[in-house]
Write a protein that holds these residues in place. Structure first.
Motif, PDB file in Angstrom:
ATOM      1  N   VAL A  78       1.940   0.943  13.421  1.00  0.00           N
ATOM      2  CA  VAL A  78       2.625   1.163  12.148  1.00  0.00           C
ATOM      3  C   VAL A  78       3.309   2.524  12.106  1.00  0.00           C
ATOM      4  CG1 VAL A  78       2.362   1.259   9.639  1.00  0.00           C
ATOM      5  CG2 VAL A  78       1.011  -0.375  10.979  1.00  0.00           C
ATOM      6  N   PHE A  79       2.591   3.589  12.497  1.00  0.00           N
ATOM      7  CA  PHE A  79       3.144   4.930  12.392  1.00  0.00           C
ATOM      8  C   PHE A  79       4.077   5.268  13.554  1.00  0.00           C
ATOM      9  CE2 PHE A  79      -0.237   5.223   9.368  1.00  0.00           C
ATOM     10  CZ  PHE A  79       0.181   6.159   8.444  1.00  0.00           C
ATOM     11  N   ASP A  80       3.678   4.929  14.790  1.00  0.00           N
ATOM     12  CA  ASP A  80       4.473   5.341  15.946  1.00  0.00           C
ATOM     13  C   ASP A  80       5.551   4.319  16.307  1.00  0.00           C
ATOM     14  OD1 ASP A  80       2.945   7.620  16.082  1.00  0.00           O
ATOM     15  OD2 ASP A  80       1.615   6.870  17.657  1.00  0.00           O
ATOM     16  N   ALA A  81       5.195   3.056  16.436  1.00  0.00           N
ATOM     17  CA  ALA A  81       6.177   2.034  16.801  1.00  0.00           C
ATOM     18  C   ALA A  81       6.974   1.545  15.593  1.00  0.00           C
ATOM     19  CB  ALA A  81       5.480   0.849  17.483  1.00  0.00           C
ATOM     20  N   GLN A  82       6.540   1.911  14.378  1.00  0.00           N
ATOM     21  CA  GLN A  82       7.249   1.522  13.154  1.00  0.00           C
ATOM     22  C   GLN A  82       7.358   0.001  13.028  1.00  0.00           C
ATOM     23  OE1 GLN A  82       9.070   4.159  10.843  1.00  0.00           O
ATOM     24  NE2 GLN A  82       7.178   4.959  11.699  1.00  0.00           N
ATOM     25  N   ARG A  83       6.258  -0.691  13.329  1.00  0.00           N
ATOM     26  CA  ARG A  83       6.235  -2.141  13.203  1.00  0.00           C
ATOM     27  C   ARG A  83       5.365  -2.538  12.014  1.00  0.00           C
ATOM     28  NH1 ARG A  83       9.763  -1.274  16.223  1.00  0.00           N
ATOM     29  NH2 ARG A  83      10.315  -2.416  18.127  1.00  0.00           N
ATOM     30  N   PRO A  84       5.739  -3.588  11.296  1.00  0.00           N
ATOM     31  CA  PRO A  84       4.898  -4.043  10.196  1.00  0.00           C
ATOM     32  C   PRO A  84       3.608  -4.659  10.730  1.00  0.00           C
ATOM     33  CG  PRO A  84       6.658  -5.618  10.573  1.00  0.00           C
ATOM     34  CD  PRO A  84       6.938  -4.433  11.466  1.00  0.00           C
ATOM     35  N   ARG A  90      10.674   0.334   3.034  1.00  0.00           N
ATOM     36  CA  ARG A  90      10.637  -0.244   4.377  1.00  0.00           C
ATOM     37  C   ARG A  90       9.787  -1.510   4.396  1.00  0.00           C
ATOM     38  NH1 ARG A  90      11.986   0.949   9.452  1.00  0.00           N
ATOM     39  NH2 ARG A  90      10.713   0.108  11.143  1.00  0.00           N
ATOM     40  N   ALA A  91       8.674  -1.495   3.664  1.00  0.00           N
ATOM     41  CA  ALA A  91       7.818  -2.682   3.605  1.00  0.00           C
ATOM     42  C   ALA A  91       8.588  -3.857   3.015  1.00  0.00           C
ATOM     43  CB  ALA A  91       6.571  -2.382   2.781  1.00  0.00           C
ATOM     44  N   ALA A  92       9.364  -3.607   1.957  1.00  0.00           N
ATOM     45  CA  ALA A  92      10.142  -4.679   1.341  1.00  0.00           C
ATOM     46  C   ALA A  92      11.164  -5.243   2.324  1.00  0.00           C
ATOM     47  CB  ALA A  92      10.840  -4.159   0.085  1.00  0.00           C
ATOM     48  N   ARG A  93      11.835  -4.377   3.074  1.00  0.00           N
ATOM     49  CA  ARG A  93      12.827  -4.852   4.037  1.00  0.00           C
ATOM     50  C   ARG A  93      12.173  -5.637   5.177  1.00  0.00           C
ATOM     51  NH1 ARG A  93      14.623   0.357   3.212  1.00  0.00           N
ATOM     52  NH2 ARG A  93      13.920   1.041   5.269  1.00  0.00           N
ATOM     53  N   ILE A 111       0.212  -9.734  -0.106  1.00  0.00           N
ATOM     54  CA  ILE A 111       0.540  -8.443  -0.705  1.00  0.00           C
ATOM     55  C   ILE A 111       1.394  -7.675   0.294  1.00  0.00           C
ATOM     56  CG2 ILE A 111      -0.361  -6.224  -1.516  1.00  0.00           C
ATOM     57  CD1 ILE A 111      -2.906  -7.676  -2.357  1.00  0.00           C
ATOM     58  N   VAL A 112       2.486  -7.087  -0.181  1.00  0.00           N
ATOM     59  CA  VAL A 112       3.363  -6.268   0.652  1.00  0.00           C
ATOM     60  C   VAL A 112       3.315  -4.849   0.108  1.00  0.00           C
ATOM     61  CG1 VAL A 112       5.727  -5.865   1.438  1.00  0.00           C
ATOM     62  CG2 VAL A 112       4.864  -8.215   1.192  1.00  0.00           C
ATOM     63  N   MET A 113       3.065  -3.867   0.975  1.00  0.00           N
ATOM     64  CA  MET A 113       2.955  -2.485   0.516  1.00  0.00           C
ATOM     65  C   MET A 113       3.275  -1.508   1.635  1.00  0.00           C
ATOM     66  SD  MET A 113      -1.193  -2.018   0.343  1.00  0.00           S
ATOM     67  CE  MET A 113      -1.070  -0.225   0.259  1.00  0.00           C
ATOM     68  N   GLY A 114       3.616  -0.292   1.258  1.00  0.00           N
ATOM     69  CA  GLY A 114       3.843   0.759   2.227  1.00  0.00           C
ATOM     70  C   GLY A 114       2.526   1.348   2.686  1.00  0.00           C
ATOM     71  N   ALA A 115       2.513   1.901   3.899  1.00  0.00           N
ATOM     72  CA  ALA A 115       1.325   2.573   4.441  1.00  0.00           C
ATOM     73  C   ALA A 115       1.515   4.070   4.252  1.00  0.00           C
ATOM     74  CB  ALA A 115       1.141   2.240   5.917  1.00  0.00           C
ATOM     75  N   TYR A 116       0.604   4.680   3.516  1.00  0.00           N
ATOM     76  CA  TYR A 116       0.737   6.092   3.179  1.00  0.00           C
ATOM     77  C   TYR A 116      -0.326   6.913   3.880  1.00  0.00           C
ATOM     78  CZ  TYR A 116       3.663   3.986  -0.333  1.00  0.00           C
ATOM     79  OH  TYR A 116       4.644   3.248  -0.949  1.00  0.00           O
ATOM     80  N   ILE A 165       1.666  -4.393   5.703  1.00  0.00           N
ATOM     81  CA  ILE A 165       1.938  -2.982   5.475  1.00  0.00           C
ATOM     82  C   ILE A 165       3.003  -2.494   6.455  1.00  0.00           C
ATOM     83  CG2 ILE A 165      -0.398  -2.531   4.626  1.00  0.00           C
ATOM     84  CD1 ILE A 165      -1.000  -1.156   7.301  1.00  0.00           C
ATOM     85  N   ALA A 166       3.780  -1.525   6.008  1.00  0.00           N
ATOM     86  CA  ALA A 166       4.824  -0.951   6.870  1.00  0.00           C
ATOM     87  C   ALA A 166       4.974   0.508   6.518  1.00  0.00           C
ATOM     88  CB  ALA A 166       6.142  -1.691   6.689  1.00  0.00           C
ATOM     89  N   ARG A 167       5.495   1.266   7.463  1.00  0.00           N
ATOM     90  CA  ARG A 167       5.642   2.716   7.299  1.00  0.00           C
ATOM     91  C   ARG A 167       7.115   3.066   7.392  1.00  0.00           C
ATOM     92  NH1 ARG A 167       3.341   7.636   5.653  1.00  0.00           N
ATOM     93  NH2 ARG A 167       4.161   9.306   6.957  1.00  0.00           N
TER      94      ARG A 167
END
Length: 276
Positions: free
Chosen positions: A131-137, A166-169, A242-247, A274-276
């Motif tokens: 999620v953080f490094d590869a930026q994958r959901p 980003r999570a929405a997209r 549920i769709v949400m951003g990772a904080y 989750i997505a970042r």
């Protein structure tokens, strides 16, 4: 569906439920399933030097268990008749995030079941690498007693931050194919600079242009934790996803997650993307 390759990370213990959930997801998406079976080696303690036979025996047993788990996962994929590939890694915690990162680069979606997530060292390394490094959901799957249903109702946790956007997209395919999408804002910031003239209206208009049937729900927290509000509302509306951003933020390569993110990582009430 936009998700053509699904990366499933599984552990070496109690992996049967997790691999079957991953197969279920890949089948519903019509995607190729890439399986990464992992286990973490325990470094010897200071008192073990020079390394004794007990520590070496434990490594042999761990590697054997990992190979058995991978063989069972391979058999399950072959039985399901889905396209797949499989790799196994026995590694130290310091290297797992990089291993996941390199595999996640070639996946559209990463999935984890609850048995694998129960090992916090694996969970945090996978979130770090994928999620953080590869930026994958990442799709977090609940327990095996809750099947992966057709996604009819989606709850999008929204706070006008980049992670939520980003999570929405990343989830737009799920959102546009759902029967209803609830954009949920908890104690929204009503200032124009934060959320426009009406909190939630901008993202609702964006989603509507993609054909999404969207409703905006503004919820007061009443002093309760945001994660509790989101969980309860997901149940009330019958959310299937549920769709949400990772904080969170990085501290010496260890990820420190916000309370909402950590709560959903450990015990999602329904599948959570989750997505970042």
């Amino acid at each position: 569906m936009l998700f053509k390759t699904v990366l499933a990370v599984i552990g070496s213990k109690d992996q049967a439920a997790d691999i079957h959930r991953a197969i279920e997801v890949a089948t519903k998406l019509g995607a190729h399933l890439s399986v990464l079976a992992v286990d973490l080696s325990l470094p010897p303690t200071v008192g073990d030097y020079p390394v004794g036979t007990a520590w070496l025996d434990n490594r042999v047993e761990d590697i054997k268990a990992l190979h058995e788990a991978a063989d069972k996962a391979k058999a399950a994929c072959e039985t399901a008749g889905i396209p797949f590939d499989l790799e196994r890694y026995y590694t130290e915690k310091a290297f797992l995030a990089d291993t996941v990162f390199r595999r996640a680069l070639y996946a559209d979606l990463v999935v984890m079941g609850d048995k694998t997530r129960a090992v916090s060292a694996i969970l945090n390394s996978v979130v770090d690498g994928a999620v953080f490094d590869a930026q994958r959901p990442m799709l977090l799957l609940p327990g095996a007693d809750r099947p992966v249903e057709k996604v009819k109702t989606v709850m999008l946790a929204w706070n006008s931050r980049a992670e939520a956007g980003r999570a929405a997209r990343e989830a737009i395919d799920f959102l546009s194919n759902a029967e209803s999408v609830h954009v949920v804002l908890v104690d929204p910031d009503a200032s124009y600079q934060a959320s426009g003239g009406e909190p939630g209206a901008d993202v609702a208009a964006f989603l509507a242009r993609h054909g999404v049937n969207v409703t905006v729900d503004q919820l007061p927290s009443g002093g309760r934790p945001v994660e509790d509000i989101l969980r309860n509302h997901a149940v009330e509306i019958g959310a299937d996803l549920i769709v949400m951003g990772a904080y969170g933020h990085s501290r010496l390569r260890e990820r420190v997650f916000g309370g909402v993110t950590q709560s959903m990582l450990e015990n999602p009430p329904v599948p959570v993307l989750i997505a970042r």
